[in-house]
Write an enzyme that holds these catalytic residues in place. Structure first.
Site, short mmCIF file in Angstrom:
data_model
loop_
_atom_site.label_atom_id
_atom_site.label_comp_id
_atom_site.label_asym_id
_atom_site.label_seq_id
_atom_site.Cartn_x
_atom_site.Cartn_y
_atom_site.Cartn_z
N LYS A 1 -7.84 -1.20 -9.48
CA LYS A 1 -8.48 -1.87 -8.34
C LYS A 1 -9.74 -1.10 -7.94
O LYS A 1 -9.71 0.12 -7.77
CB LYS A 1 -7.52 -1.93 -7.16
N TYR B 1 -2.90 5.90 -5.19
CA TYR B 1 -4.02 6.70 -5.68
C TYR B 1 -3.44 7.77 -6.60
O TYR B 1 -2.23 8.03 -6.58
CB TYR B 1 -4.75 7.38 -4.52
N THR C 1 -5.93 2.50 -7.19
CA THR C 1 -7.28 2.36 -6.64
C THR C 1 -8.18 3.41 -7.27
O THR C 1 -7.89 4.61 -7.21
CB THR C 1 -7.24 2.52 -5.11
N SER D 1 0.81 -1.21 0.00
CA SER D 1 0.00 0.00 0.00
C SER D 1 0.85 1.26 0.00
O SER D 1 1.94 1.31 0.58
CB SER D 1 -0.90 0.00 1.24
N HIS E 1 -13.40 -2.53 -1.86
CA HIS E 1 -12.59 -1.77 -0.90
C HIS E 1 -12.80 -2.25 0.55
O HIS E 1 -12.76 -1.47 1.49
CB HIS E 1 -12.90 -0.28 -0.99
#
Length: 402
Positions: A241, A135, A161, A111, A265
């Site tokens: 994603k 992101y 994402t 992440s 999510h």
């Protein structure tokens, strides 16, 4: 973690043990979902709506669980999803997670909201397969630097994402809850950008670990054009994603992505969206023949869950919270144990379903329960008819009598 006979034997048992080990605030952060929690619950419960149709008397004495993702071999189609702040579970954070995932021979998505840097994780688990999640932030330089650092550390793909134009993460609440944890490792090191005025201002205002800052840095203006912009930053394949519809999957394909992850999510964003396992087949059909790989995350807790997802068309599944529970219980060893439990359960389910190769599952090995409520799927010759004398006979037997 205690390696005796009392160690957890299921993912559910790992959750129970992790809850007893983790600080209340940390466990709550990992369990966080959008209220009232319909999607979070249904992501797990939805697997019960699917049924196996086993192949009988196939040779399953040798079963092969190995596969590949974007051309990279992995030992099984079970991978570690992107989850943030692993140091809340274990002092070694993402480094320990990466070690456990590497030992299991599979893939980890790290992440953007990680406590350990990409370089630190790469040194801790050399040779491991890792992708970076990000992101597209308002502060575009954050995204650019994050991808550059991951690429330099040997990461093999970029997972963006796409389901968060706004965030369901209650940044201010979490910042208050974590205020007492002042250890430097709780900072999101990978997101810190040199000479960032916005981040410096946030720290001056008391947001020491940038929890609030990055919650507010989600960009609601992002479009598919930004996915194409992302492709200009790197030669790595792009994975989207947060896909839940066939239309979004085709848009992702049109934007040039290499893969999509069907994901809700973890129920942390919009409540009321479908469970990923329910959305999966629509996405698979939408990109069939387009060269886009389809993965799934959300609610996977057992090996039979994994097989159901694979049977509905996923190339691999990703697990999030179970990895964190393993990490909390035993560091890298606990992470590997969780993955091995899922591997063994998948292997067993495959054998009982008459499947020897995870890459060659029968098309109808898994069906929705409605299959058995829809009579057109039931052969007339196999229907059982009630005879006047109370005995059951098939229609074929009845025809033979006449």
């Amino acid at each position: 973690m205690d390696s005796t006979v009392n160690r957890p034997k299921t993912v559910a048992e790992f959750r129970t043990l992790a809850q007893s080990k983790l600080a209340h605030a940390h466990f709550n952060y990992y369990e966080l979902y959008s209220e009232p929690g319909q999607t979070a619950r249904d992501s797990k419960d939805a697997f019960q709506r699917y049924r196996f149709r086993p192949e009988i008397l196939n040779d399953v004495s040798k079963r092969d669980l190995s596969t590949s993702v974007l051309g990279e071999p992995i030992s099984m189609p079970i991978c570690a999803a992107a989850t943030g702040a692993h140091c809340l579970a274990h002092v070694d954070g993402e480094m320990a997670t990466a070690q456990g995932v590497r030992e299991a021979g599979t893939l980890m998505i790290q992440s953007a909201f990680s406590n350990k840097t990409f370089a630190d994780v790469a040194r801790a688990a050399p040779g491991g397969l890792r992708w970076v999640q990000t992101y597209i932030f308002k502060e575009r330089e954050v995204t650019r630097q994050l991808i550059a650092r991951a690429e330099a550390a040997g990461y093999k793909a970029v997972v963006v994402t796409v389901d968060s134009p706004l965030t369901g993460f209650k940044a201010e609440d979490q910042n208050r809850e974590f205020k007492s944890f002042q250890h430097d490792e709780y900072r999101y090191h990978n997101l810190e950008v040199e000479n960032s005025e916005a981040q410096a201002a946030s720290r001056r205002e008391g947001d020491k670990f940038l929890f609030v800052h990055f919650g507010k840095d989600m960009d609601s203006s992002v479009t598919w054009a930004d996915i194409k912009w992302l492709k200009t930053l790197t030669s790595l394949p792009i994975v989207c994603k947060g896909i839940l519809t066939g239309r979004a999957a085709r848009q992702a394909a049109d934007a040039g992505v290499s893969a999509v992850i069907v994901s809700a999510h973890g129920g942390r964003q919009l409540d009321g969206v479908p469970a990923p396992i329910d959305a999966l087949s629509e996405v698979v059909e939408a990109v069939r023949g387009l060269g886009v790989e389809v993965y799934m995350d959300g609610g996977v807790r057992t090996g039979t869950d994994v097989l159901k997802a694979l049977g509905r068309g996923a190339r691999a599944v990703f697990v999030g919270r179970p990895i964190l529970w393993g990490l909390a219980c035993g560091g890298s060893y606990g992470v590997r144990e969780v993955l091995e439990i899922l591997r063994n359960e998948l292997d067993y389910a495959m054998g009982l379903c008459g499947c020897a190769d995870v890459r060659d599952l029968p098309q109808d090995i898994v069906v929705h329960e409605s299959y058995y409520k829809n009579q057109k799927h039931v052969s007339r010759a196999a229907r059982t008819l009630r005879c006047p004398d109370g005995r059951n006979k098939t229609s074929r037997e009845k025809e033979h009598q006449h």
